[in-house]
Design a protein around this motif. Structure first.
Motif, PDB file in Angstrom:
ATOM      1  N   CYS A  86      33.355   4.919  25.418  1.00  0.00           N
ATOM      2  CA  CYS A  86      32.920   3.535  25.526  1.00  0.00           C
ATOM      3  C   CYS A  86      33.200   2.792  24.228  1.00  0.00           C
ATOM      4  CB  CYS A  86      31.439   3.466  25.904  1.00  0.00           C
ATOM      5  SG  CYS A  86      30.333   4.306  24.759  1.00  0.00           S
ATOM      6  N   HIS A  87      32.865   1.514  24.210  1.00  0.00           N
ATOM      7  CA  HIS A  87      33.193   0.641  23.082  1.00  0.00           C
ATOM      8  C   HIS A  87      31.958  -0.111  22.582  1.00  0.00           C
ATOM      9  CE1 HIS A  87      36.966   1.290  25.344  1.00  0.00           C
ATOM     10  NE2 HIS A  87      37.439   1.452  24.120  1.00  0.00           N
ATOM     11  N   PRO A  88      30.988   0.610  22.031  1.00  0.00           N
ATOM     12  CA  PRO A  88      29.762  -0.043  21.563  1.00  0.00           C
ATOM     13  C   PRO A  88      30.008  -0.878  20.310  1.00  0.00           C
ATOM     14  CG  PRO A  88      29.730   2.288  21.022  1.00  0.00           C
ATOM     15  CD  PRO A  88      30.959   2.048  21.831  1.00  0.00           C
ATOM     16  N   PRO A  89      29.677  -2.158  20.340  1.00  0.00           N
ATOM     17  CA  PRO A  89      30.080  -3.063  19.273  1.00  0.00           C
ATOM     18  C   PRO A  89      29.536  -2.753  17.881  1.00  0.00           C
ATOM     19  CG  PRO A  89      28.792  -4.222  20.951  1.00  0.00           C
ATOM     20  CD  PRO A  89      29.006  -2.839  21.437  1.00  0.00           C
ATOM     21  N   ILE A  90      28.287  -2.372  17.769  1.00  0.00           N
ATOM     22  CA  ILE A  90      27.750  -2.143  16.424  1.00  0.00           C
ATOM     23  C   ILE A  90      28.296  -0.838  15.847  1.00  0.00           C
ATOM     24  CG2 ILE A  90      25.651  -1.820  15.051  1.00  0.00           C
ATOM     25  CD1 ILE A  90      24.302  -3.860  16.892  1.00  0.00           C
ATOM     26  N   ALA A  91      28.420   0.200  16.652  1.00  0.00           N
ATOM     27  CA  ALA A  91      29.017   1.449  16.166  1.00  0.00           C
ATOM     28  C   ALA A  91      30.463   1.219  15.727  1.00  0.00           C
ATOM     29  CB  ALA A  91      28.951   2.526  17.250  1.00  0.00           C
ATOM     30  N   ILE A  92      31.208   0.417  16.488  1.00  0.00           N
ATOM     31  CA  ILE A  92      32.589   0.104  16.102  1.00  0.00           C
ATOM     32  C   ILE A  92      32.597  -0.676  14.793  1.00  0.00           C
ATOM     33  CG2 ILE A  92      34.663  -1.198  16.716  1.00  0.00           C
ATOM     34  CD1 ILE A  92      34.011  -0.518  19.674  1.00  0.00           C
ATOM     35  N   THR A 165      24.798   6.533  24.124  1.00  0.00           N
ATOM     36  CA  THR A 165      23.794   5.496  23.916  1.00  0.00           C
ATOM     37  C   THR A 165      23.014   5.736  22.625  1.00  0.00           C
ATOM     38  OG1 THR A 165      22.180   6.644  25.327  1.00  0.00           O
ATOM     39  CG2 THR A 165      23.562   4.957  26.368  1.00  0.00           C
ATOM     40  N   LEU A 166      22.772   6.987  22.299  1.00  0.00           N
ATOM     41  CA  LEU A 166      22.072   7.297  21.049  1.00  0.00           C
ATOM     42  C   LEU A 166      22.914   6.892  19.840  1.00  0.00           C
ATOM     43  CD1 LEU A 166      19.625   8.422  19.592  1.00  0.00           C
ATOM     44  CD2 LEU A 166      20.644  10.721  19.820  1.00  0.00           C
ATOM     45  N   THR A 167      24.218   7.054  19.923  1.00  0.00           N
ATOM     46  CA  THR A 167      25.088   6.641  18.823  1.00  0.00           C
ATOM     47  C   THR A 167      24.951   5.146  18.562  1.00  0.00           C
ATOM     48  OG1 THR A 167      26.644   8.442  19.252  1.00  0.00           O
ATOM     49  CG2 THR A 167      27.487   6.555  18.010  1.00  0.00           C
ATOM     50  N   GLU A 168      24.990   4.337  19.611  1.00  0.00           N
ATOM     51  CA  GLU A 168      24.828   2.893  19.424  1.00  0.00           C
ATOM     52  C   GLU A 168      23.418   2.563  18.942  1.00  0.00           C
ATOM     53  OE1 GLU A 168      26.114  -1.314  19.727  1.00  0.00           O
ATOM     54  OE2 GLU A 168      26.819   0.611  18.967  1.00  0.00           O
ATOM     55  N   HIS A 169      22.421   3.285  19.412  1.00  0.00           N
ATOM     56  CA  HIS A 169      21.045   3.072  18.967  1.00  0.00           C
ATOM     57  C   HIS A 169      20.917   3.343  17.464  1.00  0.00           C
ATOM     58  CE1 HIS A 169      16.741   2.658  19.719  1.00  0.00           C
ATOM     59  NE2 HIS A 169      16.553   3.724  18.968  1.00  0.00           N
ATOM     60  N   LYS A 172      22.524   0.525  15.601  1.00  0.00           N
ATOM     61  CA  LYS A 172      21.669  -0.664  15.585  1.00  0.00           C
ATOM     62  C   LYS A 172      20.564  -0.535  14.539  1.00  0.00           C
ATOM     63  CE  LYS A 172      22.206  -2.102  20.388  1.00  0.00           C
ATOM     64  NZ  LYS A 172      21.550  -2.178  21.719  1.00  0.00           N
ATOM     65  N   ILE A 173      19.939   0.613  14.455  1.00  0.00           N
ATOM     66  CA  ILE A 173      18.869   0.815  13.472  1.00  0.00           C
ATOM     67  C   ILE A 173      19.420   0.665  12.056  1.00  0.00           C
ATOM     68  CG2 ILE A 173      17.298   2.544  12.481  1.00  0.00           C
ATOM     69  CD1 ILE A 173      16.804   3.448  15.426  1.00  0.00           C
ATOM     70  N   LEU A 174      20.592   1.226  11.796  1.00  0.00           N
ATOM     71  CA  LEU A 174      21.215   1.061  10.473  1.00  0.00           C
ATOM     72  C   LEU A 174      21.500  -0.413  10.184  1.00  0.00           C
ATOM     73  CD1 LEU A 174      23.636   4.098  10.591  1.00  0.00           C
ATOM     74  CD2 LEU A 174      21.818   3.758   8.897  1.00  0.00           C
ATOM     75  N   TYR A 175      22.056  -1.102  11.157  1.00  0.00           N
ATOM     76  CA  TYR A 175      22.399  -2.513  11.002  1.00  0.00           C
ATOM     77  C   TYR A 175      21.145  -3.370  10.790  1.00  0.00           C
ATOM     78  CZ  TYR A 175      24.042  -7.173  12.281  1.00  0.00           C
ATOM     79  OH  TYR A 175      24.302  -8.511  12.299  1.00  0.00           O
ATOM     80  N   TYR A 176      20.146  -3.199  11.662  1.00  0.00           N
ATOM     81  CA  TYR A 176      18.919  -3.998  11.548  1.00  0.00           C
ATOM     82  C   TYR A 176      18.200  -3.727  10.230  1.00  0.00           C
ATOM     83  CZ  TYR A 176      19.455  -4.948  16.572  1.00  0.00           C
ATOM     84  OH  TYR A 176      19.923  -5.313  17.806  1.00  0.00           O
ATOM     85  N   THR A 177      18.185  -2.484   9.793  1.00  0.00           N
ATOM     86  CA  THR A 177      17.538  -2.133   8.534  1.00  0.00           C
ATOM     87  C   THR A 177      18.229  -2.833   7.360  1.00  0.00           C
ATOM     88  OG1 THR A 177      16.843  -0.005   9.434  1.00  0.00           O
ATOM     89  CG2 THR A 177      16.832  -0.222   7.041  1.00  0.00           C
ATOM     90  N   LYS A 178      19.557  -2.861   7.381  1.00  0.00           N
ATOM     91  CA  LYS A 178      20.297  -3.550   6.318  1.00  0.00           C
ATOM     92  C   LYS A 178      19.961  -5.035   6.307  1.00  0.00           C
ATOM     93  CE  LYS A 178      24.874  -4.091   4.348  1.00  0.00           C
ATOM     94  NZ  LYS A 178      24.535  -3.768   2.979  1.00  0.00           N
ATOM     95  N   ILE A 179      19.906  -5.646   7.471  1.00  0.00           N
ATOM     96  CA  ILE A 179      19.573  -7.078   7.553  1.00  0.00           C
ATOM     97  C   ILE A 179      18.152  -7.324   7.048  1.00  0.00           C
ATOM     98  CG2 ILE A 179      19.056  -8.951   9.169  1.00  0.00           C
ATOM     99  CD1 ILE A 179      21.450  -8.004  10.814  1.00  0.00           C
ATOM    100  N   LEU A 180      17.198  -6.515   7.474  1.00  0.00           N
ATOM    101  CA  LEU A 180      15.803  -6.705   7.064  1.00  0.00           C
ATOM    102  C   LEU A 180      15.630  -6.500   5.563  1.00  0.00           C
ATOM    103  CD1 LEU A 180      14.033  -4.974  10.075  1.00  0.00           C
ATOM    104  CD2 LEU A 180      14.034  -7.425   9.523  1.00  0.00           C
ATOM    105  N   ARG A 181      16.352  -5.561   4.996  1.00  0.00           N
ATOM    106  CA  ARG A 181      16.270  -5.322   3.547  1.00  0.00           C
ATOM    107  C   ARG A 181      16.846  -6.481   2.754  1.00  0.00           C
ATOM    108  NH1 ARG A 181      17.865   1.022   3.448  1.00  0.00           N
ATOM    109  NH2 ARG A 181      15.767   1.804   3.839  1.00  0.00           N
ATOM    110  N   SER A 182      17.799  -7.198   3.340  1.00  0.00           N
ATOM    111  CA  SER A 182      18.431  -8.288   2.598  1.00  0.00           C
ATOM    112  C   SER A 182      17.596  -9.579   2.619  1.00  0.00           C
ATOM    113  CB  SER A 182      19.828  -8.572   3.144  1.00  0.00           C
ATOM    114  OG  SER A 182      19.745  -9.075   4.461  1.00  0.00           O
ATOM    115  N   ASN A 183      16.549  -9.615   3.430  1.00  0.00           N
ATOM    116  CA  ASN A 183      15.682 -10.803   3.498  1.00  0.00           C
ATOM    117  C   ASN A 183      14.532 -10.726   2.530  1.00  0.00           C
ATOM    118  OD1 ASN A 183      17.168 -12.093   5.413  1.00  0.00           O
ATOM    119  ND2 ASN A 183      16.116 -11.070   7.103  1.00  0.00           N
TER     120      ASN A 183
END
Length: 183
Positions: A86-92, A165-169, A172-183
């Motif tokens: 599959c082609h999960p956007p955040i993992a890509i 699905t776990l890979t994309e999950h 997402k957690i890595l991505y969201y954590t980076k965003i939250l840390r930058s605020n």
């Protein structure tokens, strides 16, 4: 078998892990492979969208997924019985800036402690993928192809779907954590 293909295909589409016509799903039974037909909408599979082919020969290669030889290579050289591509956007997106994905969440660390990112000159339907992906899939169960998508494998479609699905999950957690840390 159609029922589980339809469920997985629909869940990949609804979950945003594939766009309307991307990805492929396969199962190996003996020396036969059942794989989604080239160019079909995975969210709306019908009986004619599942092609039976061989693990060695090329019965229906004009209809099979463009990634059929990658699936064959995985089945020939690993213990896998099912594959989800599959082609999960955040993992890509993460694959474009990382060489591997290391989960920071508990479930991710337990189930997929490391997700390799495989860089290939030709990232789709290539001999390079056929040669380099199977040993990584056997060891890690889910592998992201840099800038392309992911392959996950298991003993059933449910297991391969779980790893996809776990890979994309995890991503997402890595991505969201980076965003939250930058605020």
């Amino acid at each position: 078998m159609l029922k589980i293909f339809k469920q997985i295909g629909n869940a990949l589409f609804i979950g945003g892990l594939n766009h309307s016509h991307s990805g492929n799903i396969s199962v190996k039974i003996g020396d036969k492979i059942y794989i989604t037909r080239r160019g079909v909408m995975k969210g709306f599979l019908t009986k004619k969208d599942i092609i039976r082919t061989g693990i060695k020969n090329t019965w229906n290669d004009y209809l099979d997924s463009t990634e059929i030889n990658v699936h064959r290579a995985i089945y020939r050289t690993t213990s896998s019985k099912a594959i989800v591509h599959c082609h999960p956007p955040i993992a890509i997106a993460l694959s474009l800036i990382r060489n591997e994905i290391i989960p920071i969440d508990v479930e991710g660390r337990i189930a997929l402690p490391k997700i390799p990112v495989l860089k290939c000159l030709k990232a789709t339907a290539s001999k390079e993928l056929e040669e380099n992906l199977p040993p990584l899939i056997e060891k890690y169960r889910s592998v992201i192809i840099k800038g392309h998508g992911l392959f996950s494998a298991g003993q059933s479609l449910e297991e391969a779907f779980h790893y996809a699905t776990l890979t994309e999950h995890i991503a997402k957690i890595l991505y969201y954590t980076k965003i939250l840390r930058s605020n």
